[in-house]
Each structure stands twice: as C-alpha cells, then as structure tokens.
Design a protein around this motif. Sequence first.
Motif, PDB file in Angstrom:
ATOM      1  N   LYS A   2       0.834  -1.193   0.000  1.00 23.03           N
ATOM      2  CA  LYS A   2       0.000   0.000   0.000  1.00 23.03           C
ATOM      3  C   LYS A   2       0.867   1.239   0.000  1.00 23.03           C
ATOM      4  N   SER A  44     -12.448   1.571  -9.947  1.00 29.06           N
ATOM      5  CA  SER A  44     -11.956   1.810  -8.587  1.00 29.06           C
ATOM      6  C   SER A  44     -13.091   2.229  -7.665  1.00 29.06           C
ATOM      7  N   ILE A  46     -13.641   4.587  -4.335  1.00 30.48           N
ATOM      8  CA  ILE A  46     -13.030   5.652  -3.548  1.00 30.48           C
ATOM      9  C   ILE A  46     -13.952   5.934  -2.374  1.00 30.48           C
ATOM     10  N   ASN A  79      -7.919  -2.130  -6.126  1.00 28.20           N
ATOM     11  CA  ASN A  79      -7.609  -0.746  -6.488  1.00 28.20           C
ATOM     12  C   ASN A  79      -8.446   0.264  -5.706  1.00 28.20           C
ATOM     13  N   ILE A  81      -9.420   3.004  -2.817  1.00 25.39           N
ATOM     14  CA  ILE A  81      -8.710   4.170  -2.283  1.00 25.39           C
ATOM     15  C   ILE A  81      -9.496   4.731  -1.113  1.00 25.39           C
ATOM     16  N   VAL A  96      -4.202   3.057  -0.372  1.00 25.07           N
ATOM     17  CA  VAL A  96      -4.643   2.501  -1.649  1.00 25.07           C
ATOM     18  C   VAL A  96      -4.340   1.011  -1.683  1.00 25.07           C
ATOM     19  N   ALA A 100      -3.565  -0.544  -7.240  1.00 24.58           N
ATOM     20  CA  ALA A 100      -3.465   0.899  -7.484  1.00 24.58           C
ATOM     21  C   ALA A 100      -2.070   1.407  -7.126  1.00 24.58           C
ATOM     22  N   ALA A 101      -1.508   0.910  -6.027  1.00 27.55           N
ATOM     23  CA  ALA A 101      -0.177   1.349  -5.601  1.00 27.55           C
ATOM     24  C   ALA A 101       0.901   0.948  -6.609  1.00 27.55           C
ATOM     25  N   TRP A 109      -0.782  10.247  -5.256  1.00 25.51           N
ATOM     26  CA  TRP A 109      -1.336  10.230  -3.896  1.00 25.51           C
ATOM     27  C   TRP A 109      -0.829  11.431  -3.100  1.00 25.51           C
ATOM     28  N   MET A 136      -7.356  12.288  -8.971  1.00 23.84           N
ATOM     29  CA  MET A 136      -7.256  10.837  -9.121  1.00 23.84           C
ATOM     30  C   MET A 136      -8.080  10.298 -10.287  1.00 23.84           C
ATOM     31  N   LEU A 140      -7.011   7.024 -12.677  1.00 27.02           N
ATOM     32  CA  LEU A 140      -7.730   5.791 -12.342  1.00 27.02           C
ATOM     33  C   LEU A 140      -8.509   5.270 -13.539  1.00 27.02           C
TER      34      LEU A 140
END
Length: 161
Positions: A2, A44, A46, A79, A81, A96, A100-101, A109, A136, A140
């Motif tokens: 992460k 993703s 969020i 993914n 966040i 994250v 995603a990381a 980020w 983002m 994304l």
Amino acid sequence: MKFSLKKPETIAPAPVKALHDVLAHGDSARIEEAVRLAEHNSSSEIIVKLSAATDDGEMRGIAEAEFVRLGLPGLSPSNGILIYVSLNRRAVEIVVGPDAASQLPDDLWRTAAAAVADGFRREKAADGIIAAVDAMAAPLAQVFPPLETPGPELPNVSEGP
C-alpha cells in the motif's frame, strides 16, 4: 504494498471538534458527487472518511484499519482508495490497494493529499477533498477502466468519530 505517506499531511492550523465546523451545508453531497463521477469512469472504489475524533495512535495504522473495516481490501482488482481525514488531529492519510499502488505513481497520492491540506488551509475543506478526488479520476480511469459488471458499491463518504 500500500502507498504510504512518510508523515500525514497537516491540514489545518487548529484542531476541529465537529464536521459542521469545516463543512458547510451541502458539502458532503458535493464530495459524494465528485466521488460518484470518478468511480463512474473507472473500476476503482473511492471512499472519503471524515473523522471528527480520531483516536490516539499512529495515524497510518488507524487509516489502514479503516481501509479494512470499510471493505476495500476485498475488491478485485485491488484498487480501492481511502482518503482518511482526521479533523481533530489535523491530518490526512491516503491508503490505496496494492494494484493501485503498483500501477499508479506515488506522486498522484501525494498531490491528492496536498490538495486536501490546501483546502483546509484555505478554509475550503470540501473544495480540497473534491480537488483530490478530481486529481485521481483521470489516472484511475486510464489504468482501471469500468468493468462490464460493476463490483460492489461501497459508501462514497463515511462520517463519524
């Protein structure tokens, strides 16, 4: 792995005791809409967590525990966040998922965390959070386009202690 900020981004000059001290009427709805739009164009999830009373302890660990509690590790791809905003500790952490990381740059980020902090410094908290989500959105969408069959919908904004 992460993403981890070396230290939480400081967001305000003085501690805040309640959400209504920083969010105007309708701000939560504006944040939710920004998240909804970002999620619409990607696969993703969020979540913005606004905590008025974050417990004592290491801020990163608290944010990571909230990431798990909210169900973000169970997503496929991984993914998700979490933008964790601690009002009383005047800090923001972004957690994250591993996909995603590994597929998006750390600067994304950091930029998002700085946008949140800047919004609080300007006493426009919602604008800063929305700017972070907007920053983002395009990366994304490019890396994680929408799936034909959407995954589970998690809450866009979580408020509480």
